[in-house]
Design a protein around this motif. Structure first.
Motif, mmCIF file in Angstrom:
data_model
loop_
_atom_site.group_PDB
_atom_site.id
_atom_site.type_symbol
_atom_site.label_atom_id
_atom_site.label_comp_id
_atom_site.label_asym_id
_atom_site.label_seq_id
_atom_site.Cartn_x
_atom_site.Cartn_y
_atom_site.Cartn_z
ATOM 1 N N TYR A 45 39.073 -30.459 -40.421
ATOM 2 C CA TYR A 45 40.054 -30.644 -39.354
ATOM 3 C C TYR A 45 40.318 -29.398 -38.518
ATOM 4 O O TYR A 45 41.200 -29.396 -37.673
ATOM 5 C CB TYR A 45 41.380 -31.161 -39.939
ATOM 6 C CG TYR A 45 41.218 -32.522 -40.558
ATOM 7 C CD1 TYR A 45 41.096 -33.652 -39.767
ATOM 8 C CD2 TYR A 45 41.149 -32.668 -41.941
ATOM 9 C CE1 TYR A 45 40.927 -34.905 -40.326
ATOM 10 C CE2 TYR A 45 40.987 -33.920 -42.513
ATOM 11 C CZ TYR A 45 40.875 -35.032 -41.700
ATOM 12 O OH TYR A 45 40.708 -36.271 -42.266
ATOM 13 N N GLY A 46 39.572 -28.336 -38.758
ATOM 14 C CA GLY A 46 39.739 -27.131 -37.952
ATOM 15 C C GLY A 46 39.423 -25.869 -38.724
ATOM 16 O O GLY A 46 39.078 -25.902 -39.907
ATOM 17 N N GLU A 48 41.451 -23.418 -39.542
ATOM 18 C CA GLU A 48 42.510 -22.910 -40.421
ATOM 19 C C GLU A 48 42.586 -23.769 -41.674
ATOM 20 O O GLU A 48 42.515 -25.000 -41.607
ATOM 21 C CB GLU A 48 43.852 -22.925 -39.694
ATOM 22 C CG GLU A 48 44.941 -22.224 -40.445
ATOM 23 C CD GLU A 48 46.220 -22.089 -39.659
ATOM 24 O OE1 GLU A 48 47.231 -21.764 -40.282
ATOM 25 O OE2 GLU A 48 46.211 -22.319 -38.446
ATOM 26 N N MET A 67 49.349 -30.386 -44.863
ATOM 27 C CA MET A 67 49.301 -30.181 -43.424
ATOM 28 C C MET A 67 47.924 -29.662 -43.047
ATOM 29 O O MET A 67 47.389 -28.764 -43.698
ATOM 30 C CB MET A 67 50.356 -29.180 -42.973
ATOM 31 C CG MET A 67 50.381 -28.996 -41.462
ATOM 32 S SD MET A 67 51.665 -27.858 -40.899
ATOM 33 C CE MET A 67 50.937 -26.304 -41.314
ATOM 34 N N THR A 68 47.364 -30.242 -42.006
ATOM 35 C CA THR A 68 46.119 -29.753 -41.431
ATOM 36 C C THR A 68 46.461 -29.183 -40.061
ATOM 37 O O THR A 68 46.646 -29.934 -39.116
ATOM 38 C CB THR A 68 45.081 -30.891 -41.299
ATOM 39 O OG1 THR A 68 45.655 -31.959 -40.563
ATOM 40 C CG2 THR A 68 44.637 -31.387 -42.655
ATOM 41 N N PRO A 69 46.639 -27.839 -39.980
ATOM 42 C CA PRO A 69 47.037 -27.232 -38.708
ATOM 43 C C PRO A 69 46.104 -27.616 -37.575
ATOM 44 O O PRO A 69 44.903 -27.737 -37.810
ATOM 45 C CB PRO A 69 46.951 -25.729 -38.996
ATOM 46 C CG PRO A 69 47.058 -25.623 -40.486
ATOM 47 C CD PRO A 69 46.423 -26.858 -41.030
ATOM 48 N N PRO A 70 46.618 -27.855 -36.406
ATOM 49 C CA PRO A 70 47.994 -27.664 -35.934
ATOM 50 C C PRO A 70 48.870 -28.914 -36.062
ATOM 51 O O PRO A 70 49.932 -28.968 -35.470
ATOM 52 C CB PRO A 70 47.786 -27.330 -34.460
ATOM 53 C CG PRO A 70 46.623 -28.187 -34.074
ATOM 54 C CD PRO A 70 45.726 -28.192 -35.298
ATOM 55 N N LYS A 71 48.452 -29.902 -36.827
ATOM 56 C CA LYS A 71 49.227 -31.134 -36.981
ATOM 57 C C LYS A 71 50.493 -30.880 -37.781
ATOM 58 O O LYS A 71 50.644 -29.862 -38.446
ATOM 59 C CB LYS A 71 48.383 -32.226 -37.661
ATOM 60 C CG LYS A 71 47.101 -32.543 -36.943
ATOM 61 C CD LYS A 71 47.376 -33.157 -35.603
ATOM 62 C CE LYS A 71 46.061 -33.565 -34.940
ATOM 63 N NZ LYS A 71 46.191 -33.940 -33.592
ATOM 64 N N ARG A 72 51.391 -31.836 -37.730
ATOM 65 C CA ARG A 72 52.660 -31.731 -38.458
ATOM 66 C C ARG A 72 52.459 -31.978 -39.942
ATOM 67 O O ARG A 72 51.502 -32.591 -40.366
ATOM 68 C CB ARG A 72 53.661 -32.733 -37.898
ATOM 69 C CG ARG A 72 54.041 -32.404 -36.483
ATOM 70 C CD ARG A 72 55.062 -33.345 -35.967
ATOM 71 N NE ARG A 72 55.428 -32.952 -34.609
ATOM 72 C CZ ARG A 72 56.174 -33.673 -33.828
ATOM 73 N NH1 ARG A 72 56.648 -34.824 -34.234
ATOM 74 N NH2 ARG A 72 56.464 -33.238 -32.624
ATOM 75 N N ARG A 99 45.540 -17.936 -47.548
ATOM 76 C CA ARG A 99 45.618 -18.454 -46.189
ATOM 77 C C ARG A 99 44.810 -17.536 -45.298
ATOM 78 O O ARG A 99 45.204 -16.421 -45.023
ATOM 79 C CB ARG A 99 47.066 -18.500 -45.673
ATOM 80 C CG ARG A 99 47.993 -19.341 -46.474
ATOM 81 C CD ARG A 99 47.669 -20.787 -46.410
ATOM 82 N NE ARG A 99 48.029 -21.312 -45.117
ATOM 83 C CZ ARG A 99 47.752 -22.531 -44.732
ATOM 84 N NH1 ARG A 99 47.117 -23.338 -45.505
ATOM 85 N NH2 ARG A 99 48.108 -22.951 -43.550
ATOM 86 N N HIS A 101 42.177 -17.306 -41.733
ATOM 87 C CA HIS A 101 41.755 -17.939 -40.496
ATOM 88 C C HIS A 101 40.279 -17.583 -40.298
ATOM 89 O O HIS A 101 39.940 -16.427 -40.141
ATOM 90 C CB HIS A 101 42.577 -17.436 -39.303
ATOM 91 C CG HIS A 101 44.021 -17.710 -39.463
ATOM 92 N ND1 HIS A 101 44.587 -18.895 -39.070
ATOM 93 C CD2 HIS A 101 45.035 -16.981 -39.989
ATOM 94 C CE1 HIS A 101 45.881 -18.872 -39.311
ATOM 95 N NE2 HIS A 101 46.169 -17.727 -39.879
#
Length: 108
Positions: A45-46, A48, A67-72, A99, A101
């Motif tokens: 999903y990205g 991050e 959470m899958t950033p940038p989603k809520r 964590r 990036h």
């Protein structure tokens, strides 16, 4: 006492909390689907890493948050007698073990 367990990989979340989610599979189909997809590819999903949390009360799973950033953030039903504001503050300040990036490069 409520404890928030952070996971480095979705397979850890599934191992600890998968049975809890599957008890009410129809209402937890989103977190279940995300967890299994992320177990196959953490960067699906990205770039991050996702936030993967098990919520425990006295060592027993009572909920899941991911959470899958940038989603809520997604929060499952919580089977514990705890005010949501107190739970939210614990989730907000949960510090994942790892964590980073990264940018994922595709070759080919």
């Amino acid at each position: 006492m409520i404890e928030i367990q952070s996971h480095n990989h979705a397979s850890e979340l599934i191992s600890l909390s998968g049975a809890y989610l599957e008890q009410n599979e129809s209402e937890n189909n989103l977190p279940i689907g995300l967890a299994y997809r992320l177990a196959e590819d953490p960067y699906y999903y990205g770039s991050e890493l996702p936030l993967l949390l098990s919520i425990l009360e006295h060592g027993k799973v009572v909920g899941v948050s991911l959470m899958t950033p940038p989603k809520r953030i997604i929060l499952s039903r919580i089977n514990a007698n705890i005010p949501y504001l107190q739970l939210w503050s614990k989730i907000t300040f949960a510090k994942p073990k790892r964590r980073h990036h990264f940018s994922r490069r595709k070759y080919g």
